[in-house]
Motif scaffolding. Structure first.
Motif, PDB file in Angstrom:
ATOM      1  N   LYS A 141      -4.180 -48.906   1.685  1.00 12.87           N
ATOM      2  CA  LYS A 141      -2.636 -48.868   0.981  1.00 12.87           C
ATOM      3  C   LYS A 141      -2.653 -48.772  -0.271  1.00 12.87           C
ATOM      4  O   LYS A 141      -1.718 -48.339  -1.127  1.00 12.87           O
ATOM      5  CB  LYS A 141      -2.150 -50.680   1.052  1.00 12.87           C
ATOM      6  CG  LYS A 141      -1.073 -50.661   0.635  1.00 12.87           C
ATOM      7  CD  LYS A 141      -0.588 -52.204   0.346  1.00 12.87           C
ATOM      8  CE  LYS A 141       0.775 -52.999  -0.575  1.00 12.87           C
ATOM      9  NZ  LYS A 141       1.227 -54.373  -0.551  1.00 12.87           N
ATOM     10  N   ASP A 144      -2.709 -44.601  -0.400  1.00  8.45           N
ATOM     11  CA  ASP A 144      -1.394 -43.929   0.173  1.00  8.45           C
ATOM     12  C   ASP A 144      -0.924 -44.384  -1.147  1.00  8.45           C
ATOM     13  O   ASP A 144      -0.017 -42.771  -1.809  1.00  8.45           O
ATOM     14  CB  ASP A 144      -0.918 -44.951   1.203  1.00  8.45           C
ATOM     15  CG  ASP A 144      -1.287 -44.566   2.340  1.00  8.45           C
ATOM     16  OD1 ASP A 144      -2.336 -43.295   2.533  1.00  8.45           O
ATOM     17  OD2 ASP A 144      -0.507 -45.271   3.400  1.00  8.45           O
ATOM     18  N   GLN A 145      -0.716 -44.834  -2.094  1.00  8.17           N
ATOM     19  CA  GLN A 145       0.008 -45.624  -3.179  1.00  8.17           C
ATOM     20  C   GLN A 145      -0.377 -44.167  -4.404  1.00  8.17           C
ATOM     21  O   GLN A 145      -0.022 -43.895  -4.985  1.00  8.17           O
ATOM     22  CB  GLN A 145       0.111 -46.615  -4.074  1.00  8.17           C
ATOM     23  CG  GLN A 145       1.106 -46.833  -5.215  1.00  8.17           C
ATOM     24  CD  GLN A 145       2.546 -46.617  -4.381  1.00  8.17           C
ATOM     25  OE1 GLN A 145       3.185 -47.126  -4.125  1.00  8.17           O
ATOM     26  NE2 GLN A 145       2.820 -45.705  -5.190  1.00  8.17           N
TER      27      GLN A 145
END
Length: 169
Positions: A141, A144-145
């Motif tokens: 997560k 991806d950010q």
């Protein structure tokens, strides 16, 4: 010492050898491998490429990415580079392979038949600082950010391979 890559066609038939940098200038298809390592929390290992690398210096990428030598299997090449770059050994599993082409700047191209391997590793590293500045683990997560916010911090091929990895799992 000059390094050579194994030139292939899309069916992985060997066409010959070429000096690595020349193959990247010409954008010719050659054999490669990429290793994604995860710790026991499921976080992915990233390495920051050494600032002296001739392309994509000081950018974040997957644990290991390189080329098998003439006569060397993809798996053996991946295990060799884990030892040479990170100073580690771990079991790897082949997950998939695909062909991609990426402009890496400076008139250089990565055009590779890439075999992607995964493994787990949660112990210490003995980094080869000619290859790797630093390593870190990151959740998918957060990765991806970070790629969304700062794509220039990551190698072009890593972004492509990561998307392909997500489509295969």
């Amino acid at each position: 010492m000059e390094e050579y890559v194994v030139l292939v066609n899309s069916e992985d038939t060997v066409l010959g050898l070429m000096e690595k940098q020349q193959a990247h200038i010409n954008g010719l298809l050659h054999r490669a491998f990429s290793v994604f390592l995860f710790n026991d929390k499921g976080e992915m290992l990233l390495q920051k490429r050494a600032s002296e690398k001739y392309h994509s210096p000081s950018q974040w990428t997957n644990a290991v990415c390189s080329h098998p030598r003439d006569g060397e299997s993809y798996l053996n090449g991946a295990q060799r580079r884990l030892k040479e770059e990170l100073g580690i050994e771990t079991e790897l599993s082949e997950k998939f392979n695909f062909i991609y082409k990426a402009d890496v700047g400076g008139g250089l191209w990565e055009h590779e038949l890439d075999y992607v391997f995964t493994g787990t590793y949660s112990a210490d590293f003995n980094l080869n600082h000619n290859e790797v500045e630093e390593v870190r683990y990151i959740s998918m997560k957060d990765l991806d950010q970070e790629i969304s916010d700062y794509p220039e911090r990551f190698t072009e091929w890593f972004k492509i391979i990561l998307e392909e990895y997500k489509h295969n799992f």
